[in-house]
Each structure stands twice: as C-alpha cells, then as structure tokens.
Design a protein around this motif. Sequence first.
Motif, PDB file in Angstrom:
ATOM      1  N   ARG A   1       7.081   2.761 -53.458  1.00  0.00           N
ATOM      2  CA  ARG A   1       7.570   2.209 -54.729  1.00  0.00           C
ATOM      3  C   ARG A   1       8.493   3.219 -55.437  1.00  0.00           C
ATOM      4  O   ARG A   1       9.543   2.859 -55.963  1.00  0.00           O
ATOM      5  CB  ARG A   1       6.394   1.816 -55.613  1.00  0.00           C
TER       6      ARG A   1
ATOM      7  N   GLU B   1      12.450   2.755 -56.370  1.00  0.00           N
ATOM      8  CA  GLU B   1      12.949   2.884 -57.739  1.00  0.00           C
ATOM      9  C   GLU B   1      14.062   3.928 -57.828  1.00  0.00           C
ATOM     10  O   GLU B   1      15.063   3.709 -58.505  1.00  0.00           O
ATOM     11  CB  GLU B   1      11.803   3.223 -58.690  1.00  0.00           C
TER      12      GLU B   1
ATOM     13  N   ASP C   1      17.181   2.451 -56.182  1.00  0.00           N
ATOM     14  CA  ASP C   1      17.798   1.449 -57.060  1.00  0.00           C
ATOM     15  C   ASP C   1      18.519   2.104 -58.234  1.00  0.00           C
ATOM     16  O   ASP C   1      19.610   1.689 -58.611  1.00  0.00           O
ATOM     17  CB  ASP C   1      16.744   0.461 -57.569  1.00  0.00           C
TER      18      ASP C   1
ATOM     19  N   ASP D   1      14.828   8.481 -64.503  1.00  0.00           N
ATOM     20  CA  ASP D   1      15.370   8.497 -63.139  1.00  0.00           C
ATOM     21  C   ASP D   1      15.250   9.890 -62.529  1.00  0.00           C
ATOM     22  O   ASP D   1      14.848  10.047 -61.376  1.00  0.00           O
ATOM     23  CB  ASP D   1      16.850   8.084 -63.119  1.00  0.00           C
TER      24      ASP D   1
ATOM     25  N   GLN E   1      11.666  10.725 -61.685  1.00  0.00           N
ATOM     26  CA  GLN E   1      11.259  10.048 -60.456  1.00  0.00           C
ATOM     27  C   GLN E   1      11.875  10.713 -59.230  1.00  0.00           C
ATOM     28  O   GLN E   1      11.223  10.831 -58.195  1.00  0.00           O
ATOM     29  CB  GLN E   1      11.625   8.564 -60.516  1.00  0.00           C
TER      30      GLN E   1
END
Length: 134
Positions: A47, A51, A54, A66, A69
């Motif tokens: 996941r 993310e 993307d 972002d 992550q």
Amino acid sequence: MFDEQRSCQFEPPAAVGDTAPLRAFAEEHREALIHAAELLAGRRGERLALEVSDALAGAPPLTRRDMQQLNALLDILALENVDDLDSEECARFALIDPASPIVEEICLLTDGLRDAIDRTDLDHPSAARFSAAA
C-alpha cells in the motif's frame, strides 16, 4: 538608455523544485518497488509503495506527507526495521533465502532509489525536510 528594447519576461529557474529524477525512477521501477515492499512488509508495504508511486506520478509539488511516505518506503527497502523482532518486516525478512536473486534485486532497487533521491533537487521545501530526516 531608455531607447533599448528589453524583454521583461520572467522565466523561473528550471532546477528549483525539480523532482524529475525521482519521478522517472519511480515510474520506471513502479512494479519492482511495489513487489519488493510487499515482500518485505506485507500489505502495508504494498500500500505504501502504491501511494508513493501515485504521488510521484501526480502533479508537483510533493507534499510533506509524500516525502514521509517515501522515507518510510526507503526504510522498508533498506531493511531498517528488521531488527524489531515483533515486526512483520522481521518475520518476512527471515523467510527470504539470502542466496535468492531477489536479494540482489532489492539491493539494486534500494541503491537506485537512494540515487534518484540524491539527484532530485533538494531546494524543494518538502524534499529539504526529507533530506534532513534521512
């Protein structure tokens, strides 16, 4: 002095906020990043890689989330959390045969991601925070 015609067009420098190296790497290695993250951290890793991919495929700028992550994904790939014996990452890492070709592939992927981050413009406000955290 005032007779000269001058152009008053402002062109911002192209390098500021340039995340192209990171975006290109993520696009080229999207499936490998997702697969490696899933192998090392299960559904959470998959996941997270989705993310990040993307976010990097979207329009700039990257947000602080972002970049956090991205840092978490890099931690998974770099095996930063496998020493936590209670973590899923530790259990999954223990199942991988050290002689498996996937080990070298993950190492190359991790090095490539680090290189792409290093080549990315760190004058970007979010990227600067990421650089300080890394």
